[in-house]
Design an enzyme around this catalytic site. Structure first.
Site, PDB file in Angstrom:
ATOM      1  N   SER A 241     -34.615  13.802  12.358  1.00  0.00           N
ATOM      2  CA  SER A 241     -35.343  13.000  13.333  1.00  0.00           C
ATOM      3  C   SER A 241     -34.364  12.307  14.260  1.00  0.00           C
ATOM      4  O   SER A 241     -33.155  12.281  13.984  1.00  0.00           O
ATOM      5  CB  SER A 241     -36.212  11.917  12.649  1.00  0.00           C
ATOM      6  OG  SER A 241     -37.206  12.491  11.824  1.00  0.00           O
ATOM      7  N   SER A 279     -38.670  17.608  13.110  1.00  0.00           N
ATOM      8  CA  SER A 279     -37.975  16.420  13.594  1.00  0.00           C
ATOM      9  C   SER A 279     -38.979  15.379  14.075  1.00  0.00           C
ATOM     10  O   SER A 279     -39.833  15.668  14.910  1.00  0.00           O
ATOM     11  CB  SER A 279     -37.032  16.802  14.749  1.00  0.00           C
ATOM     12  OG  SER A 279     -36.334  15.678  15.227  1.00  0.00           O
ATOM     13  N   ASP A 281     -39.458  12.394  16.374  1.00  0.00           N
ATOM     14  CA  ASP A 281     -38.782  11.861  17.557  1.00  0.00           C
ATOM     15  C   ASP A 281     -39.599  10.697  18.101  1.00  0.00           C
ATOM     16  O   ASP A 281     -40.587  10.890  18.822  1.00  0.00           O
ATOM     17  CB  ASP A 281     -38.624  12.953  18.606  1.00  0.00           C
ATOM     18  CG  ASP A 281     -38.030  14.240  18.015  1.00  0.00           C
ATOM     19  OD1 ASP A 281     -37.156  14.120  17.142  1.00  0.00           O
ATOM     20  OD2 ASP A 281     -38.446  15.335  18.416  1.00  0.00           O
TER      21      ASP A 281
END
Length: 372
Positions: A241, A279, A281
């Protein structure tokens, strides 16, 4: 070592004095880092605190906004930001399994200040996953660690790389961590400062770009903790992340803070990120340009309105560019500041200044020296 010290220019804007989120007046950053070797139970993690204004945040609230580019992650305290555009606590960044512990520690610290006031607080805590190099299931972050990070908060230069919440992070399959940068607009564009702090823990190696150059293609065969693992495959390249905090002294309203937070996506994309399902974000932006915002206090009735100022929309473009460049440069600074880490049978190599410069030259980059 930081990217500007290598003569590499990220964008066209100029940084502030420290090229850091702390170039925004009043913003302070503190870290607490844990490094304990214990085989597969080794601890390499920590917590990073960002204070929007020096002193108790509740007594000096500011406007804020947030944006989620990909939601494979978590954060505490964002719903009130979305609803009211209000930030009245520090922002903390840590590992995925310690969000609750850090939130509770920030509440305890706030309670000590407000005593019996009829008030609540909803701290903002962001996270990224450090479970390759850290025993994340052990939930090692405690109240004392958060207090130490708060006590460490200061203006000026910010430690980067393997520090605080970024201690055990991996970025583009290299060692990642904390990074920061800033941009100061020319007087004709408002003269405001935009600063970014990232906890970088995302990205595939082959997608990595620095200053627009595809260095990841040159460096794709360097050891990767996801590909060349001694302890067996623990994940896949690109998982992780990135948590981004943007600060500015421009007088932005909440919806404008949200627009600023969205531009962190541009900085991440320029580095070659933002396209991975695995991920999370998540980006937060706050603005300290309005210094007269009322304090919430349910023991008495306050005034019914407050006069605030705002940046006109035709001046927002320069702030957007500053945010994108600051985030991009902060990520590179995180990579350069990081050092090799071997833990739990895995190894994450630092990209290193010499290796990065060599890759840049191989992709056609030529040095353009600039003020540090």
């Amino acid at each position: 070592m930081r990217i500007r010290e290598l003569g590499v220019r990220i964008g066209r804007g100029m940084p502030g004095r420290f090229n850091s989120i702390t170039d925004v007046d009043g913003v302070r950053v503190g870290h607490h880092t844990l490094n304990i070797e214990a085989g597969d139970a080794s601890v390499h993690t920590g917590v990073t605190i960002i204070e929007p204004r020096a002193g108790l945040a509740r007594s000096q609230p500011c406007f804020a906004g947030c944006h989620v580019l990909n939601g494979n992650g978590d954060a505490a305290g964002l719903e009130w930001i979305r609803e009211a555009g209000w930030l009245a606590t520090p922002i903390a960044v840590t590992n995925t399994h310690s969000v609750g512990a850090v939130r509770d520690a920030l509440i305890a610290a706030e309670r000590n200040e407000v005593k019996d006031s009829v008030y609540w607080c909803m701290p903002v805590v962001l996270e990224t996953f450090d479970g390759i190099l850290n025993d994340i299931w052990g939930q090692h972050i405690t109240v004392d660690h958060v207090r130490r990070a708060q006590a460490d908060a200061r203006s000026g230069r910010v430690m980067e790389g393997n520090v605080g919440g970024g201690t055990g992070m991996i970025c583009h399959e290299f060692k990642g961590g904390i990074g920061t940068a800033s941009r100061v607009l020319p007087p004709a564009e408002g003269g405001w400062t935009v600063g970014a702090l990232v906890q970088a823990n995302y990205g595939r190696r082959d997608a990595l770009r620095v200053a627009g150059y595809p260095v990841g293609e040159v460096l794709r065969d360097i050891h990767s903790p996801f590909r060349d693992t001694a302890g067996g495959r623990r994940g896949e390249a690109g998982m992780g992340s990135i948590a981004v905090t943007l600060a500015t002294d421009a007088p932005l309203l909440p919806h404008q803070c949200t627009r600023l937070a969205q531009r962190a996506s541009v900085g991440v994309a320029r580095m070659g990120g933002g396209t991975e399902d695995g991920s999370g974000d998540i980006f937060v932006a706050f603005a300290v340009g309005n210094s007269n915002l009322p304090v919430t206090d349910y023991t008495r009735i306050g005034k019914s309105s407050t006069v605030v100022t705002m940046v006109n929309n035709d001046h927002m473009s320069a702030l957007f560019m500053a945010a994108a460049e600051a985030v991009e440069e902060a990520i590179v600074n995180a990579l350069l500041a990081a050092t090799d880490m071997t833990a739990r049978g895995e190894r994450a190599e630092a990209i290193g200044a010499a290796r990065l410069l060599s890759a840049l030259h191989e992709t056609g980059w030529r040095s353009t020296r600039m003020p540090v």
